[in-house]
Design a protein around this motif. Sequence first.
Motif, PDB file in Angstrom:
ATOM      1  N   ARG A 110       0.831  -1.047  -0.120  1.00 27.02           N
ATOM      2  CA  ARG A 110      -0.077  -0.012   0.037  1.00 27.02           C
ATOM      3  C   ARG A 110       0.950   1.086  -0.071  1.00 27.02           C
ATOM      4  NH1 ARG A 110      -5.245   0.576   4.101  1.00 27.02           N
ATOM      5  NH2 ARG A 110      -6.166   2.336   3.003  1.00 27.02           N
ATOM      6  N   GLY A 111       1.745   1.244   0.613  1.00 25.90           N
ATOM      7  CA  GLY A 111       2.982   2.284   0.638  1.00 25.90           C
ATOM      8  C   GLY A 111       3.579   2.417  -0.582  1.00 25.90           C
ATOM      9  N   LEU A 112       3.731   1.340  -1.246  1.00 26.35           N
ATOM     10  CA  LEU A 112       4.328   1.653  -2.246  1.00 26.35           C
ATOM     11  C   LEU A 112       3.412   2.144  -3.555  1.00 26.35           C
ATOM     12  CD1 LEU A 112       6.405  -2.104  -2.973  1.00 26.35           C
ATOM     13  CD2 LEU A 112       7.257   0.373  -3.221  1.00 26.35           C
ATOM     14  N   LEU A 113       2.140   1.809  -3.448  1.00 30.94           N
ATOM     15  CA  LEU A 113       1.326   2.200  -4.599  1.00 30.94           C
ATOM     16  C   LEU A 113       0.861   3.783  -4.282  1.00 30.94           C
ATOM     17  CD1 LEU A 113      -1.080  -0.700  -4.683  1.00 30.94           C
ATOM     18  CD2 LEU A 113       0.366  -0.126  -6.499  1.00 30.94           C
ATOM     19  N   ALA A 114       1.415   4.415  -3.005  1.00 32.93           N
ATOM     20  CA  ALA A 114       0.994   5.545  -2.804  1.00 32.93           C
ATOM     21  C   ALA A 114       1.778   6.522  -3.839  1.00 32.93           C
ATOM     22  CB  ALA A 114       1.054   5.909  -1.670  1.00 32.93           C
ATOM     23  N   GLY A 115       1.411   7.195  -4.757  1.00 28.35           N
ATOM     24  CA  GLY A 115       2.096   8.044  -5.571  1.00 28.35           C
ATOM     25  C   GLY A 115       3.164   7.296  -6.431  1.00 28.35           C
ATOM     26  N   ALA A 116       2.963   6.226  -6.735  1.00 28.65           N
ATOM     27  CA  ALA A 116       4.120   5.483  -7.505  1.00 28.65           C
ATOM     28  C   ALA A 116       3.495   4.642  -8.374  1.00 28.65           C
ATOM     29  CB  ALA A 116       5.011   4.326  -6.657  1.00 28.65           C
ATOM     30  N   THR A 117       4.227   3.821  -9.338  1.00 30.18           N
ATOM     31  CA  THR A 117       3.715   3.167 -10.426  1.00 30.18           C
ATOM     32  C   THR A 117       3.295   1.806 -10.065  1.00 30.18           C
ATOM     33  OG1 THR A 117       5.897   2.151 -11.185  1.00 30.18           O
ATOM     34  CG2 THR A 117       4.972   4.492 -12.186  1.00 30.18           C
ATOM     35  N   GLY A 118       3.722   1.402  -8.812  1.00 29.36           N
ATOM     36  CA  GLY A 118       3.266   0.058  -8.117  1.00 29.36           C
ATOM     37  C   GLY A 118       4.133  -1.276  -8.813  1.00 29.36           C
ATOM     38  N   THR A 119       5.246  -0.776  -9.384  1.00 27.43           N
ATOM     39  CA  THR A 119       5.920  -1.980 -10.029  1.00 27.43           C
ATOM     40  C   THR A 119       7.733  -1.811  -9.245  1.00 27.43           C
ATOM     41  OG1 THR A 119       6.754  -0.365 -11.995  1.00 27.43           O
ATOM     42  CG2 THR A 119       4.667  -1.795 -12.183  1.00 27.43           C
ATOM     43  N   VAL A 120       8.061  -2.915  -9.138  1.00 27.29           N
ATOM     44  CA  VAL A 120       9.407  -3.351  -8.719  1.00 27.29           C
ATOM     45  C   VAL A 120      10.044  -4.092  -9.541  1.00 27.29           C
ATOM     46  CG1 VAL A 120      10.694  -3.841  -6.734  1.00 27.29           C
ATOM     47  CG2 VAL A 120       8.714  -2.703  -6.180  1.00 27.29           C
ATOM     48  N   GLY A 121      11.359  -3.817  -9.841  1.00 25.80           N
ATOM     49  CA  GLY A 121      12.277  -4.762 -10.640  1.00 25.80           C
ATOM     50  C   GLY A 121      13.115  -5.558  -9.601  1.00 25.80           C
ATOM     51  N   LEU A 122      13.124  -7.024 -10.013  1.00 23.71           N
ATOM     52  CA  LEU A 122      13.892  -7.944  -9.304  1.00 23.71           C
ATOM     53  C   LEU A 122      14.849  -8.511 -10.403  1.00 23.71           C
ATOM     54  CD1 LEU A 122      11.616 -10.182  -6.782  1.00 23.71           C
ATOM     55  CD2 LEU A 122      13.049  -8.326  -6.235  1.00 23.71           C
ATOM     56  N   LEU A 123      16.427  -8.325 -10.240  1.00 21.89           N
ATOM     57  CA  LEU A 123      17.205  -8.564 -11.137  1.00 21.89           C
ATOM     58  C   LEU A 123      18.263  -9.521 -10.398  1.00 21.89           C
ATOM     59  CD1 LEU A 123      18.759  -7.963 -13.970  1.00 21.89           C
ATOM     60  CD2 LEU A 123      19.706  -6.140 -12.812  1.00 21.89           C
TER      61      LEU A 123
END
Length: 358
Positions: A77-90
Amino acid sequence: MTQKARSREERGTGRAGDGVRRTTGNVTLSDVARLAGVSIATASKALNGRDQVRAETRERVLDAAERLSFRPNPLARGLLAGATGTVGLLTGDLEGRFSLPILMGAEDAFGAGELSVFLCDARGDAIRERHHVRALLDRRVDGLIVVGSSTDPRPSLGRDLPVPVVYAYAPSEDPADLSFVPDNVAAGRMAVEHLLACGRTRIAHIAGDAGYAATTDRIAGIAAALAEAGLEPAAPCRTGAWSESWGRAGTAMLLDQGAEPDGLVCGNDQLARGALDSLRDRGLRVPDDVAVVGFDNWQVMTEGCRPMLTSLDMNLEQLGRDAATALAQAIADGGTLAGGVRAQPARLVVRGSSVPLT
């Protein structure tokens, strides 16, 4: 009872025909969106109180969330606030025994179904890694977790990236980056302390490849614990391949050269399994004559040994969760990320290969 209260009671009982899909697992944002008849993005906006959602749509989403007993993941929920809601795992080694639990821990922390996680495998190739980084940034990910294939330091992706980056397992060579690593020095110390607690005083060590940081770190921890106990190693440490065959050969060499250990620390579980074979071939009983400890707590090895193997679990899933939590906090803070190396403590799992002397 009012009609509204009766309706809520029926929802709670899951009475047949109420239109609610019941599930025994965790309810996700996708489930809420499906029941409300909206997109996942709209459901997220409604639950987070965004202005772009019509009042009747918001009410429908909130009603669906209540009917499914949906509890949003605070991290996601914290990530989605004002962000695209996507994270990269490399990762550099998607099939590796060490990468997978870290990735699982990170994904678990982000919350299944509540945001998108893009997973890329560079396969140890620097050019492929740069390509994946560009592709992830083009997708406007909010942050990156870079998972190494070993604990050896790796080159930094640089400080000019537009998103925060966290390194896991393999630390960044740049101290300004934030890295999460297993504490191999403390794990080596823990192995010796366990054998000392079992009454063993003639402790030897069969290690893996001397070129690996995991090897040198564990050697350092083992040496420090022995020195603090006022003991010398039962024999010089021997290094070789991370394999059962070297575990057998190294243990045979140790015994042929006159060492009589009553405790043996092996650099990983494969080495320990080979060591058990060699000890048994020489007529030595485990744990009566020699107690044996391995590293990594690889279940297929530890439980396949005779007797089952005591091993140090490096807590890699927790390491992944901690890395994901730190990245989420950085995203919530607008990209602020403190540098440094954070060491994840190991956990001793005691089995039949090491017991106190009677």
